[in-house]
Design an enzyme around this catalytic site. Structure first.
Site, PDB file in Angstrom:
ATOM      1  N   ARG A 168       0.832  -1.220   0.000  1.00  0.00           N
ATOM      2  CA  ARG A 168       0.000   0.000   0.000  1.00  0.00           C
ATOM      3  C   ARG A 168       0.860   1.261   0.000  1.00  0.00           C
ATOM      4  O   ARG A 168       0.550   2.253   0.666  1.00  0.00           O
ATOM      5  CB  ARG A 168      -0.949   0.046   1.204  1.00  0.00           C
ATOM      6  N   SER A 241     -10.712   0.082   3.521  1.00  0.00           N
ATOM      7  CA  SER A 241      -9.927  -0.095   4.754  1.00  0.00           C
ATOM      8  C   SER A 241      -9.336   1.244   5.167  1.00  0.00           C
ATOM      9  O   SER A 241      -8.658   1.890   4.363  1.00  0.00           O
ATOM     10  CB  SER A 241      -8.781  -1.072   4.520  1.00  0.00           C
ATOM     11  N   GLU A 338      -4.646   4.403   5.785  1.00  0.00           N
ATOM     12  CA  GLU A 338      -4.384   4.087   4.377  1.00  0.00           C
ATOM     13  C   GLU A 338      -4.757   5.273   3.477  1.00  0.00           C
ATOM     14  O   GLU A 338      -3.998   5.610   2.567  1.00  0.00           O
ATOM     15  CB  GLU A 338      -5.183   2.830   4.005  1.00  0.00           C
TER      16      GLU A 338
HETATM   17  C1  LIG Z   1     -15.363   0.401  -0.851  1.00  0.00           C
HETATM   18  C2  LIG Z   1     -13.881   0.582  -1.079  1.00  0.00           C
HETATM   19  C3  LIG Z   1     -13.071  -0.525  -1.224  1.00  0.00           C
HETATM   20  C4  LIG Z   1     -11.698  -0.363  -1.446  1.00  0.00           C
HETATM   21  N1  LIG Z   1     -10.936  -1.473  -1.591  1.00  0.00           N
HETATM   22  C5  LIG Z   1      -9.602  -1.364  -1.825  1.00  0.00           C
HETATM   23  C6  LIG Z   1      -8.790  -2.522  -1.991  1.00  0.00           C
HETATM   24  O1  LIG Z   1      -9.275  -3.650  -1.957  1.00  0.00           O
HETATM   25  N2  LIG Z   1      -7.457  -2.339  -2.205  1.00  0.00           N
HETATM   26  C7  LIG Z   1      -6.894  -1.115  -2.276  1.00  0.00           C
HETATM   27  O2  LIG Z   1      -5.673  -1.025  -2.473  1.00  0.00           O
HETATM   28  N3  LIG Z   1      -7.646   0.024  -2.122  1.00  0.00           N
HETATM   29  C8  LIG Z   1      -8.975  -0.088  -1.898  1.00  0.00           C
HETATM   30  N4  LIG Z   1      -9.745   1.048  -1.740  1.00  0.00           N
HETATM   31  C9  LIG Z   1      -9.092   2.365  -1.783  1.00  0.00           C
HETATM   32  C10 LIG Z   1      -9.182   3.078  -3.171  1.00  0.00           C
HETATM   33  O3  LIG Z   1     -10.230   2.562  -3.936  1.00  0.00           O
HETATM   34  C11 LIG Z   1      -7.882   2.958  -3.957  1.00  0.00           C
HETATM   35  O4  LIG Z   1      -6.799   3.458  -3.223  1.00  0.00           O
HETATM   36  C12 LIG Z   1      -7.960   3.709  -5.306  1.00  0.00           C
HETATM   37  O5  LIG Z   1      -6.799   3.456  -6.062  1.00  0.00           O
HETATM   38  C13 LIG Z   1      -8.109   5.216  -5.137  1.00  0.00           C
HETATM   39  O6  LIG Z   1      -8.408   5.739  -6.408  1.00  0.00           O
HETATM   40  P1  LIG Z   1      -9.053   7.171  -6.592  1.00  0.00           P
HETATM   41  O7  LIG Z   1      -9.052   7.477  -8.043  1.00  0.00           O
HETATM   42  O8  LIG Z   1     -10.375   7.228  -5.923  1.00  0.00           O
HETATM   43  O9  LIG Z   1      -7.992   8.089  -5.855  1.00  0.00           O
HETATM   44  P2  LIG Z   1      -8.262   9.381  -4.955  1.00  0.00           P
HETATM   45  O10 LIG Z   1      -8.923   8.966  -3.691  1.00  0.00           O
HETATM   46  O11 LIG Z   1      -8.901  10.453  -5.737  1.00  0.00           O
HETATM   47  O12 LIG Z   1      -6.763   9.787  -4.615  1.00  0.00           O
HETATM   48  C14 LIG Z   1      -5.976   8.977  -3.782  1.00  0.00           C
HETATM   49  C15 LIG Z   1      -4.537   9.512  -3.809  1.00  0.00           C
HETATM   50  O13 LIG Z   1      -4.014   9.361  -5.115  1.00  0.00           O
HETATM   51  C16 LIG Z   1      -3.632  10.629  -5.645  1.00  0.00           C
HETATM   52  N5  LIG Z   1      -3.935  10.634  -7.075  1.00  0.00           N
HETATM   53  C17 LIG Z   1      -5.089  10.270  -7.669  1.00  0.00           C
HETATM   54  N6  LIG Z   1      -4.968  10.357  -9.005  1.00  0.00           N
HETATM   55  C18 LIG Z   1      -3.707  10.794  -9.258  1.00  0.00           C
HETATM   56  C19 LIG Z   1      -2.976  11.087 -10.431  1.00  0.00           C
HETATM   57  N7  LIG Z   1      -3.503  10.971 -11.656  1.00  0.00           N
HETATM   58  N8  LIG Z   1      -1.696  11.539 -10.301  1.00  0.00           N
HETATM   59  C20 LIG Z   1      -1.122  11.692  -9.084  1.00  0.00           C
HETATM   60  N9  LIG Z   1      -1.778  11.413  -7.932  1.00  0.00           N
HETATM   61  C21 LIG Z   1      -3.049  10.975  -8.026  1.00  0.00           C
HETATM   62  C22 LIG Z   1      -4.445  11.653  -4.878  1.00  0.00           C
HETATM   63  O14 LIG Z   1      -3.823  12.924  -4.895  1.00  0.00           O
HETATM   64  C23 LIG Z   1      -4.448  11.007  -3.502  1.00  0.00           C
HETATM   65  O15 LIG Z   1      -3.227  11.256  -2.843  1.00  0.00           O
HETATM   66  C24 LIG Z   1     -11.122   0.935  -1.513  1.00  0.00           C
HETATM   67  C25 LIG Z   1     -11.959   2.060  -1.374  1.00  0.00           C
HETATM   68  C26 LIG Z   1     -13.318   1.889  -1.166  1.00  0.00           C
HETATM   69  C27 LIG Z   1     -14.198   3.099  -1.044  1.00  0.00           C
END
Ligand SMILES: Cc1cc2nc3c(=O)[nH]c(=O)nc-3n(C[C@H](O)[C@H](O)[C@H](O)COP(=O)(O)OP(=O)(O)OC[C@H]3O[C@@H](n4cnc5c(N)ncnc54)[C@H](O)[C@@H]3O)c2cc1C
Length: 346
Positions: A168, A241, A338
């Site tokens: 992570r 998480s 996380e």
């Molecule tokens: C119901 C649920 C289940 C989940 N299950 C998992 C799981 O099983 N495993 C897991 O690893 N995660 C899980 N997650 C967490 C999440 O889905 C992941 O971390 C996902 O990759 C976040 O993507 P996002 O586009 O929503 O990022 P955001 O929440 O918008 O951003 C997260 C971080 O990434 C950065 N970021 C986003 N896009 C870019 C970009 N293009 N360039 C630079 N930085 C960027 C943001 O600035 C921030 O720091 C879960 C979340 C939820 C709500």
């Protein structure tokens, strides 16, 4: 203004984070074409820099407003490249929704991403915390990350080895303002090597009556388990998480295990450390189903903090801190969040 750029002043971010908490940004700039980034960053709204690159908002906790402009890349291109070392190379724009991308690869007959089905968010965020689920981490399938560096104006193509991926974690997570990920290239096997030995996946497939699954059937099983276990953010705000599983020295883990035989622990790479189950530690402190007003802990999953309606980011952060404090006091183990916390220090 180019029709591929959308700018909103004093934007609400409440519907753009899966906790569904209120937050604002002085500017929200959305752009389809990352090739225009150098020009885009000269715009008056972005001249002081980008405070936050926003994907789907599923790994963020807004404990305050964004302190500057928020940028979202919304490009949706997916391209097949030439095979490399027998693996199919697929390049996807940062803005492509992750789960849709996984389904697209499976429909092309490509394997590798099936265990990562139904993770919310975007392709661009996948390398940030090296998303992982059901025994697979995305680092194993990443060929290169394309990232623009505003400070130098350079567009880098970083091989997986340059990204310092860990559990992570990646170098992007430690320098959140340095790079804007514009696209990710994946190297995907055409012949599947399925990973079924994790968190009930094999049992789920057997219950579905499938003995020799295809990657798509593995994806279906992962989707079924996740739908049962995790609250849907569209119904109950959450960010998955909230805490990482803590990695502690092996001696500390053994000592804890001697006192608490049920505490799950796993190898964490080398022999000197062990990964402990954060969910077990939190559950043992009695937090599952706990509720402070609208800020709560899921009744089915102790690792998941939930917004029952009108919780603020501050209330959720306060609850998270109290959970971590209680685990520290009872077990001597530090929990780390996380999601990225915006507007407050952890
Ligand atoms: C119901 C649920 C289940 C989940 N299950 C998992 C799981 O099983 N495993 C897991 O690893 N995660 C899980 N997650 C967490 C999440 O889905 C992941 O971390 C996902 O990759 C976040 O993507 P996002 O586009 O929503 O990022 P955001 O929440 O918008 O951003 C997260 C971080 O990434 C950065 N970021 C986003 N896009 C870019 C970009 N293009 N360039 C630079 N930085 C960027 C943001 O600035 C921030 O720091 C879960 C979340 C939820 C709500």
């Amino acid at each position: 203004m180019s029709d591929t750029v959308r700018v909103v002043r004093d934007a609400s971010l409440a519907t753009r984070n899966t906790f569904g908490v209120a937050a604002r940004a002085p500017w929200l700039v959305e752009a389809d074409d990352s090739a225009a980034l150098p020009e885009l960053l000269q715009r008056p709204e972005l001249r002081d820099g980008v405070a936050l690159v926003l994907g789907g908002g599923s790994n963020l906790l807004f404990a305050g407003d964004a302190e500057g402009a928020v940028l979202a890349l919304t490009g949706q291109r997916i391209e097949m490249g030439d095979d490399h070392d027998g693996l199919a190379i697929v390049r996807a724009d940062a803005g492509v929704p992750w789960h849709g991308f996984v389904l697209w690869t499976l429909a092309q007959g490509l394997a590798g991403l099936e265990n990562l089905s139904l993770i919310p968010g975007t392709v661009g965020a996948a390398p940030i915390q090296n998303i992982g689920a059901y025994g697979v981490e995305v680092r194993d399938l990443i060929h290169a990350v394309e990232a623009y560096e505003p400070a130098t104006g350079l567009l880098h193509r970083l091989g997986a080895g340059a990204c310092a991926f860990a559990y992570r974690d990646s170098m992007f997570k430690h320098a959140p303002d340095r790079y804007i990920v514009t696209a990710v290239e994946f190297a995907l096997p055409r012949t599947p090597a399925l990973r079924l030995d994790y968190a009930g996946l094999g049992d789920e497939l057997l219950a579905m009556g499938i003995a020799a699954p295809t990657p798509t059937q593995v994806s279906d099983a992962v989707i079924a388990i996740r739908r049962r276990k995790l609250p849907d953010p569209a119904v109950l705000g959450n960010a998955g998480s909230f805490f990482k599983n803590p990695i502690v020295p092996a001696a500390q883990a053994e000592a804890l295990h001697a006192l608490h035989a049920a505490l799950p622990m796993f190898r964490a790479g080398d022999d000197s450390t062990r990964k402990l189950s954060a969910a077990w530690l939190i559950d043992a402190c009695g937090w599952k189903g706990h509720r402070d007003g609208d800020a709560g802990v899921s009744a089915t999953h102790a690792l998941v903090l939930v917004n029952h309606g009108q919780a603020t980011g501050h209330q959720l952060l306060d609850l998270a801190r109290r959970i971590a404090d209680s685990v520290q006091v009872r077990f001597g183990v530090a929990l780390e969040p996380e999601p990225r916390v915006i507007g407050a220090r952890w």
